[in-house]
Design an enzyme around this catalytic site. Sequence first.
Site, PDB file in Angstrom:
ATOM      1  CD  GLU A 100      -3.023   0.964   0.341  1.00  0.00           C
ATOM      2  OE1 GLU A 100      -2.380   1.723  -0.389  1.00  0.00           O
ATOM      3  OE2 GLU A 100      -4.254   1.057   0.466  1.00  0.00           O
ATOM      4  CG  ASP A 101      -0.993   4.872  -1.240  1.00  0.00           C
ATOM      5  OD1 ASP A 101      -1.673   4.197  -0.429  1.00  0.00           O
ATOM      6  OD2 ASP A 101      -1.512   5.721  -1.988  1.00  0.00           O
ATOM      7  NE  ARG A 167      -2.128   8.521  -9.442  1.00  0.00           N
ATOM      8  CZ  ARG A 167      -2.861   8.199  -8.366  1.00  0.00           C
ATOM      9  NH1 ARG A 167      -2.265   7.769  -7.276  1.00  0.00           N
ATOM     10  NH2 ARG A 167      -4.165   8.311  -8.404  1.00  0.00           N
TER      11      ARG A 167
HETATM   12  P1  5GP Z   1      -7.415   5.033   4.538  1.00  0.00           P
HETATM   13  O1  5GP Z   1      -8.413   4.036   4.057  1.00  0.00           O
HETATM   14  O2  5GP Z   1      -6.334   4.425   5.408  1.00  0.00           O
HETATM   15  O3  5GP Z   1      -8.065   6.221   5.178  1.00  0.00           O
HETATM   16  O4  5GP Z   1      -6.722   5.684   3.290  1.00  0.00           O
HETATM   17  C1  5GP Z   1      -6.018   4.954   2.403  1.00  0.00           C
HETATM   18  C2  5GP Z   1      -5.907   5.675   1.087  1.00  0.00           C
HETATM   19  O5  5GP Z   1      -6.194   7.073   1.154  1.00  0.00           O
HETATM   20  C3  5GP Z   1      -4.485   5.580   0.633  1.00  0.00           C
HETATM   21  O6  5GP Z   1      -4.252   4.380  -0.063  1.00  0.00           O
HETATM   22  C4  5GP Z   1      -4.335   6.811  -0.226  1.00  0.00           C
HETATM   23  O7  5GP Z   1      -4.735   6.542  -1.545  1.00  0.00           O
HETATM   24  C5  5GP Z   1      -5.286   7.820   0.389  1.00  0.00           C
HETATM   25  N1  5GP Z   1      -4.558   8.757   1.269  1.00  0.00           N
HETATM   26  C6  5GP Z   1      -4.543   8.803   2.613  1.00  0.00           C
HETATM   27  N2  5GP Z   1      -3.767   9.800   3.082  1.00  0.00           N
HETATM   28  C7  5GP Z   1      -3.266  10.407   1.963  1.00  0.00           C
HETATM   29  C8  5GP Z   1      -2.364  11.503   1.775  1.00  0.00           C
HETATM   30  O8  5GP Z   1      -1.835  12.146   2.693  1.00  0.00           O
HETATM   31  N3  5GP Z   1      -2.093  11.808   0.474  1.00  0.00           N
HETATM   32  C9  5GP Z   1      -2.610  11.145  -0.589  1.00  0.00           C
HETATM   33  N4  5GP Z   1      -2.255  11.552  -1.807  1.00  0.00           N
HETATM   34  N5  5GP Z   1      -3.457  10.119  -0.441  1.00  0.00           N
HETATM   35  C10 5GP Z   1      -3.769   9.749   0.826  1.00  0.00           C
END
Ligand code: 5GP
Length: 177
Positions: A100-101, A167
Site C-alpha cells: 500500500e502507499d 504521482r
Molecule cells: P485510509 O483508508 O487508510 O483512510 O486511506 C487509504 C488511502 O487514502 C491511501 O491508499 C491513499 O490513496 C489515500 N490517502 C490517505 N492519506 C493520503 C495523503 O496524505 N495523500 C494522498 N495523496 N493520499 C492519501
Amino acid sequence: MEINFEDLKVLYSEEQLQTRIKELAKEMNGFYKGEEVIAVCALKGAVLFASDLVRELDMPVKMEFIRLSSYGSSTTTSGKVNAVDIKLPDLNGKNVLIIEDIVDTGLTAKFLIDFIHMNFHVKTFKFCSLLDKKITRKVDVKPDYYGFDVDDKFVVGYGLDYDGYYRNLKYIAYKEG
Ligand code: 5GP
C-alpha cells in the site's frame, strides 16, 4: 485545497525513500527465506513503491494488482472503501504481501485484510505500507512493515496524488502552510 509545485516541501527525499526501501526488502528477504511471494500492489498509489520494492526482493515474486478508492478528488477520505477492481487468483497456501502507499484512517487496510482472510487460507499474510499516518487512524490496524511516519499532513508524490497529479515525483512532499 489547491496545490502548486512551487508550494511543495520535500518530506522524504528520493535518497531517503530508496534507502528505506532497501532496508524493508532486506527484512522481507530474511523473513521469506527464498519462498515464493505474491505481491499484491494496491493501485494506483502504491505503484512506484511496489515497483522499487519488488526489485529488491530475492525470492520468486508474482505481482497482482487491485484497485480500491476512498478519496475521489478531495484531500480527506470519504470514509467508504470502494473495491473498484479486486480480482485475484487463488491465494490459498500462498505467502501474500499487500503493498500500500499509506495507511491513514486504516479503513482500506482493514478492508483488504478482511477480504483476504475471508476468501483465502493463506500461508502467510503481511501488510506493507510506505507511509503510516497513525494520528488519523479510525480502526485498529498496524502495517507489518512500513517505511516512514507521516503526521497529519496531506502528502503527494512517489505514487501519491492530488486529483491525479504528482504521482511521478521521485520524493514525498507536502504543501507548506
Ligand atoms: P485510509 O483508508 O487508510 O483512510 O486511506 C487509504 C488511502 O487514502 C491511501 O491508499 C491513499 O490513496 C489515500 N490517502 C490517505 N492519506 C493520503 C495523503 O496524505 N495523500 C494522498 N495523496 N493520499 C492519501
